[in-house]
Design an enzyme around this catalytic site. Structure first.
Site, PDB file in Angstrom:
ATOM      1  CE  LYS A   1      -1.850   1.618   3.990  1.00  0.00           C
ATOM      2  NZ  LYS A   1      -1.667   3.057   4.194  1.00  0.00           N
ATOM      3  CG  ASN A   2       2.456   2.820   3.550  1.00  0.00           C
ATOM      4  OD1 ASN A   2       1.278   3.108   3.357  1.00  0.00           O
ATOM      5  ND2 ASN A   2       2.989   2.749   4.753  1.00  0.00           N
TER       6      ASN A   2
ATOM      7  CB  CYS B   1      -5.230  11.236  11.495  1.00  0.00           C
ATOM      8  SG  CYS B   1      -3.648  10.531  11.862  1.00  0.00           S
TER       9      CYS B   1
ATOM     10  NE  ARG C   1       0.438  10.332  10.318  1.00  0.00           N
ATOM     11  CZ  ARG C   1       0.091   9.196   9.702  1.00  0.00           C
ATOM     12  NH1 ARG C   1      -1.061   8.640   9.946  1.00  0.00           N
ATOM     13  NH2 ARG C   1       0.905   8.643   8.824  1.00  0.00           N
TER      14      ARG C   1
ATOM     15  CG  ASP D   1       3.221   1.813   9.525  1.00  0.00           C
ATOM     16  OD1 ASP D   1       2.783   2.652  10.340  1.00  0.00           O
ATOM     17  OD2 ASP D   1       3.303   2.041   8.295  1.00  0.00           O
TER      18      ASP D   1
ATOM     19  NE  ARG E   1      -7.111   4.130   5.695  1.00  0.00           N
ATOM     20  CZ  ARG E   1      -6.340   4.950   6.387  1.00  0.00           C
ATOM     21  NH1 ARG E   1      -6.575   5.180   7.646  1.00  0.00           N
ATOM     22  NH2 ARG E   1      -5.318   5.551   5.822  1.00  0.00           N
TER      23      ARG E   1
HETATM   24  C1  UD1 Z   1       4.398   7.137   6.313  1.00  0.00           C
HETATM   25  C2  UD1 Z   1       3.572   5.899   6.119  1.00  0.00           C
HETATM   26  C3  UD1 Z   1       2.979   5.443   7.459  1.00  0.00           C
HETATM   27  C4  UD1 Z   1       4.080   5.293   8.493  1.00  0.00           C
HETATM   28  C5  UD1 Z   1       4.947   6.545   8.580  1.00  0.00           C
HETATM   29  C6  UD1 Z   1       6.156   6.380   9.481  1.00  0.00           C
HETATM   30  C7  UD1 Z   1       2.790   6.154   3.842  1.00  0.00           C
HETATM   31  C8  UD1 Z   1       1.650   6.403   2.936  1.00  0.00           C
HETATM   32  N1  UD1 Z   1       2.531   6.183   5.161  1.00  0.00           N
HETATM   33  O1  UD1 Z   1       3.504   8.145   6.790  1.00  0.00           O
HETATM   34  O2  UD1 Z   1       2.318   4.208   7.258  1.00  0.00           O
HETATM   35  O3  UD1 Z   1       3.491   5.069   9.769  1.00  0.00           O
HETATM   36  O4  UD1 Z   1       5.435   6.894   7.271  1.00  0.00           O
HETATM   37  O5  UD1 Z   1       6.927   5.319   9.065  1.00  0.00           O
HETATM   38  O6  UD1 Z   1       3.890   5.882   3.410  1.00  0.00           O
HETATM   39  N2  UD1 Z   1       6.109  15.121  10.338  1.00  0.00           N
HETATM   40  C9  UD1 Z   1       6.060  16.474  10.556  1.00  0.00           C
HETATM   41  N3  UD1 Z   1       5.969  17.324   9.476  1.00  0.00           N
HETATM   42  C10 UD1 Z   1       5.893  16.861   8.194  1.00  0.00           C
HETATM   43  C11 UD1 Z   1       5.932  15.479   7.982  1.00  0.00           C
HETATM   44  C12 UD1 Z   1       6.040  14.620   9.059  1.00  0.00           C
HETATM   45  O7  UD1 Z   1       6.121  16.942  11.704  1.00  0.00           O
HETATM   46  O8  UD1 Z   1       5.783  17.668   7.276  1.00  0.00           O
HETATM   47  C13 UD1 Z   1       6.247  14.186  11.471  1.00  0.00           C
HETATM   48  C14 UD1 Z   1       5.021  13.303  11.672  1.00  0.00           C
HETATM   49  O9  UD1 Z   1       4.042  13.954  12.451  1.00  0.00           O
HETATM   50  C15 UD1 Z   1       5.626  12.098  12.364  1.00  0.00           C
HETATM   51  C16 UD1 Z   1       7.011  11.976  11.703  1.00  0.00           C
HETATM   52  O10 UD1 Z   1       7.277  13.282  11.162  1.00  0.00           O
HETATM   53  O11 UD1 Z   1       5.797  12.331  13.729  1.00  0.00           O
HETATM   54  C17 UD1 Z   1       7.110  10.958  10.598  1.00  0.00           C
HETATM   55  O12 UD1 Z   1       6.010  11.111   9.709  1.00  0.00           O
HETATM   56  P1  UD1 Z   1       6.082  10.711   8.172  1.00  0.00           P
HETATM   57  O13 UD1 Z   1       7.287   9.869   7.911  1.00  0.00           O
HETATM   58  O14 UD1 Z   1       5.889  11.924   7.345  1.00  0.00           O
HETATM   59  O15 UD1 Z   1       4.790   9.808   8.043  1.00  0.00           O
HETATM   60  P2  UD1 Z   1       3.930   9.674   6.734  1.00  0.00           P
HETATM   61  O16 UD1 Z   1       4.811   9.881   5.559  1.00  0.00           O
HETATM   62  O17 UD1 Z   1       2.676  10.424   6.853  1.00  0.00           O
END
Ligand code: UD1
Length: 442
Positions: free
Chosen positions: A22-23, A142, A147, A330, A422
């Site tokens: 999925k990711n 969420c 996030r 995850d 999902r």
């Molecule tokens: C992706 C995965 C999700 C997984 C996560 C961490 C997908 C579609 N989803 O989510 O399944 O749990 O990586 O491995 O690939 N953050 C910020 N600002 C930003 C972006 C992130 O503060 O602009 C923080 C987030 O709140 C979190 C951390 O950084 O605490 C990591 O998040 P991130 O790696 O971005 O998660 P996703 O990419 O949303």
């Protein structure tokens, strides 16, 4: 609303095929926005999040063709009478999706779609790069924490996009993005993917430092390069992208889902089972496999399969989540579930998301002994769990409840299983193929 009823106490045994990730699939589908030519993806999992992303792309003007092959035995174990090879081929097949973004005319991602799937933010970078404009709803809060998407925005601004955040939408404009050196404040997976995609069509070189090293980032880079991009360093923490004027069509096979793989390994471990998972690789799962071996499981890696044999009782194993290649957030909930019935006490630290222990209260309803202190959970194994009604709160939390339900004596009924749909293709059929007693209730 569908519920899942599990009658626990059966050790999982047998063989199933793992689906496409999925990711990996979500960012890959967005990469098709970067070109006027059709891009074809194979091994696309049949999941609600994929459906949501395709709906989003379609309303932007992308022509979507989806050939569903999942009913042909995907993940259902061996089909009697079929030759093993033929069955293998069908099992791992997934859907084939072709996207044609030649007539892209509405670069908008509305709140209604983004609120159900945060990964919709992945259209932002490709849209600005290709059309010069994008309007994407902020994902908002969420279940597993705040996030934010500030790093996505900061990176695009560094590449010269004019960005306004108004009425809950990120509105980005740029006649042509310019290469830049970007250092993200934390490791962000979709942030890295968004900026990597945008940089492919920017003028000059972009360097992303502190980049996410997840295998899904590498899979995306491989696809982008097949489309004519010039991306190097993916898999490391510095990614370099030389911008090109245009990308072209390509065909790409989505990598196997390492979290689905890990979830079935944990389910087999918790139930004292013996399973073989095909169409997947242990290469992406070193941290998890290490922990499973510490817990007493035997794990054998084959070229495109993994076999796990569990002991009668597991040892408790402590862990700390961190970006790849460390233990994945995850998989935290699923590993907590196996620790609930292990010998001893495990300490689990969650460092990626705040508020990602919502499964703990539900596991406690099944008889688990868990104490939470901030981002740390102390899990002391009990001799047995007992079935009860529990509530799924997010995707991976619900997977941990499934594992606990498989172990518990008596019936466990999990409500709100749309969370599971999902991210887990044909979950009930795959579990049934491994001998579990699972029924979907309407
Ligand atoms: C992706 C995965 C999700 C997984 C996560 C961490 C997908 C579609 N989803 O989510 O399944 O749990 O990586 O491995 O690939 N953050 C910020 N600002 C930003 C972006 C992130 O503060 O602009 C923080 C987030 O709140 C979190 C951390 O950084 O605490 C990591 O998040 P991130 O790696 O971005 O998660 P996703 O990419 O949303």
């Amino acid at each position: 609303m569908d519920k899942l009823q599990i009658s626990g106490g059966v050790a999982l045994r047998g063989e199933i095929a793992i689906s496409g990730a999925k990711n990996a699939a979500l960012p890959l589908l967005c990469a098709a926005l970067l070109t006027r030519e059709p891009v074809t993806f194979t091994n696309v999992p049949h999941l609600n999040d994929i459906g949501t992303m395709l709906k989003l792309l379609a309303q932007m003007g992308v022509k979507v063709t989806r050939e569903a092959t999942h009913d042909a035995g995907n993940g259902m174990g061996k089909v009697p009478g079929g030759s093993s090879e033929a069955v293998q081929g069908k099992q791992g097949a997934g859907d084939t999706v072709t996207l044609d973004a030649s007539a892209l005319d509405n670069p908008v991602a509305p709140y209604e779609l983004v609120k159900t799937m945060r990964a919709a933010i992945l259209v932002l970078g490709p849209l600005v790069a290709r059309t010069g404009e994008a309007k994407v709803s902020l994902p908002g809060g969420c279940a597993i924490g705040a996030r934010p998407v500030d790093q996505h925005i900061k990176g695009l601004a560094a590449m010269g996009a004019e960005i306004a955040v108004e009425h809950g939408y990120v509105h980005a404009k740029a006649s042509r993005l310019k290469g830049a050196r970007i250092f993200t404040d934390m490791v962000t997976v979709t942030g890295t993917e968004n900026l990597m995609m945008a940089a492919c069509l920017a003028e000059g070189e972009t360097v992303i430092e502190n980049a996410a090293r997840e295998p899904e980032v590498v899979d995306l880079a491989t696809c982008l390069n097949a489309m004519g991009a010039r991306v190097s360093g993916a898999g490391g923490d510095v990614i370099r992208i030389q911008g090109v004027p245009a990308l072209h069509g390509a065909t790409h096979r989505v990598m196997p889902d390492r979290i689905e793989t890990g979830t079935y390994l944990c389910a087999a471990a918790a139930t004292g089972g013996d399973v073989r998972l095909t169409g997947t690789s242990s290469a992406y799962l070193d941290a998890l496999i290490d922990k499973l071996m510490d817990s007493g499981c035997e794990v054998a890696a084959e070229r495109e399969a993994i076999r796990l044999k569990a002991p009668a009782r597991l040892n408790a194993v402590s862990l700390r989540t961190a970006p790849y290649p460390a233990f994945p957030t995850d998989m935290q909930a699923q590993f907590m579930a196996i620790n609930t019935v292990a010998e001893g006490t495990a300490v689990i630290r969650e460092t990626i998301f705040e508020n990602r222990f919502m499964h703990a209260v539900e596991l406690i309803r099944l008889g688990a002994d868990i104490k939470i202190d901030g981002n740390t959970a102390f899990v002391t194994g009990v001799a047995r769990l007992e079935g009860a009604n529990v509530m799924a709160t997010d995707l991976r939390a619900s997977a941990s409840l499934v594992i606990a339900g498989l172990v518990a004596q008596g019936d466990t009924v999990i409500e709100r299983i749309y969370h599971l749909d999902r991210g887990y293709e044909a979950l009930d059929q795959k579990l049934t193929a491994l001998g579990a007693r699972v029924v979907r209730l309407k």
